[in-house]
Scaffold this active site. Structure first.
Site, PDB file in Angstrom:
ATOM      1  N   ARG A 166       0.820  -1.210   0.000  1.00  0.00           N
ATOM      2  CA  ARG A 166       0.000   0.000   0.000  1.00  0.00           C
ATOM      3  C   ARG A 166       0.858   1.266   0.000  1.00  0.00           C
ATOM      4  O   ARG A 166       0.375   2.351  -0.235  1.00  0.00           O
ATOM      5  CB  ARG A 166      -0.931   0.028   1.214  1.00  0.00           C
ATOM      6  CG  ARG A 166      -2.071  -0.934   1.062  1.00  0.00           C
ATOM      7  CD  ARG A 166      -3.128  -0.711   2.109  1.00  0.00           C
ATOM      8  NE  ARG A 166      -4.174  -1.691   1.964  1.00  0.00           N
ATOM      9  CZ  ARG A 166      -4.160  -2.886   2.525  1.00  0.00           C
ATOM     10  NH1 ARG A 166      -3.147  -3.240   3.269  1.00  0.00           N
ATOM     11  NH2 ARG A 166      -5.144  -3.723   2.342  1.00  0.00           N
ATOM     12  N   ASN A 179      -1.206  -8.856   8.814  1.00  0.00           N
ATOM     13  CA  ASN A 179      -0.253  -9.477   7.897  1.00  0.00           C
ATOM     14  C   ASN A 179      -0.605 -10.937   7.632  1.00  0.00           C
ATOM     15  O   ASN A 179      -1.195 -11.608   8.471  1.00  0.00           O
ATOM     16  CB  ASN A 179       1.158  -9.390   8.470  1.00  0.00           C
ATOM     17  CG  ASN A 179       1.587  -7.942   8.664  1.00  0.00           C
ATOM     18  OD1 ASN A 179       1.031  -7.044   8.040  1.00  0.00           O
ATOM     19  ND2 ASN A 179       2.550  -7.715   9.523  1.00  0.00           N
TER      20      ASN A 179
END
Ligand code: ZN
Length: 238
Positions: A36, A104
């Protein structure tokens, strides 16, 4: 930074209910790029942005392309846990840390030895056949030529939450409960702008909210302690 570290140290030492909530920044210190961020996976050699490739629609419509990207960018099986992962595992063994909530999917907390982990976005370490449900290790996905297929012929999908897909309810519930009951909540490596994960912070009712993030976050005003240094650097001092 020293008096802040001392405060954090004391909070952790006096608690048996520390919860860690982490994002991509926890793994960048292990060399995993944050797709991102500007210097992350974007602007690389693929024809679509990662958000498109890693979507539910794309997975079914362009399965081969999805797996080409996925195998190259999302399967960092040789990556090792860093100081932050190792410290969190150590705190759990010492009875200080109750749970980790992570955005994650790289499995590095498990690799470091942590046990109670709520993986909001799933994990590349789990994969299953969409036809018969059989499980496959990530190495099978990595080594499969092209699209990984089950012995039954079915398509194998990673247990990773793709764009357009909802989070697993039981996982969210576990994460909410851990955060709501936490005495000390340490939040690290996340800009806290990605929903619904960021909304989880609202369940914390304590007064020991610790933010460890390089940049400002929308929650800075609620934090009781803020660190701008790398997570591994902060945690290895406590
Ligand atoms: Zn199958």
């Amino acid at each position: 930074m020293n008096s802040k570290i001392e405060t954090l140290k004391t909070w952790i030492a006096e608690s048996d209910n520390v919860v860690f909530f982490g994002g991509a920044g926890v793994s960048t210190e292990s060399g995993i790029p944050d797709f991102r961020s500007v210097d992350g996976l974007y602007h690389q050699k693929f024809d679509y942005p990662p958000e498109t490739i890693l979507s539910h629609t794309f997975f079914y419509q362009n399965t081969e392309y999805f797996y080409r990207f996925y195998k190259e960018k999302m399967l960092p099986l040789d990556v090792q846990p860093n100081a932050a992962h190792r410290k969190l595992a150590e705190l759990e063994r010492a009875g200080r840390l109750k749970a980790i909530v992570t955005q994650n999917i790289d499995g590095l907390h498990q690799k470091a030895g942590s046990r109670t982990i709520w993986e909001l976005h799933g994990s590349v370490y789990r994969n299953h056949c969409l036809s018969c449900g059989k499980s496959y290790p990530p190495e099978y996905i990595r080594d499969a030529p092209g699209v990984p297929r089950c012995s039954c012929g079915g398509l194998i999908k990673p247990d990773v939450v793709l764009y357009e897909e909802g989070l697993d309810e039981a996982t969210v519930e576990g994460a909410v409960t851990a955060i709501a009951r936490a005495e000390v909540l340490i939040v690290g490596g996340t800009s806290l702008t990605v929903y619904p994960a960021a909304g989880l912070l609202r369940y914390y009712g304590g007064n020991k909210l610790v933010l460890i993030n390089r940049d400002e976050t929308p929650y800075d005003g609620y934090a009781n302690l803020i660190f701008r240094e790398p997570i591994g650097q902060v945690l290895s001092q406590v």
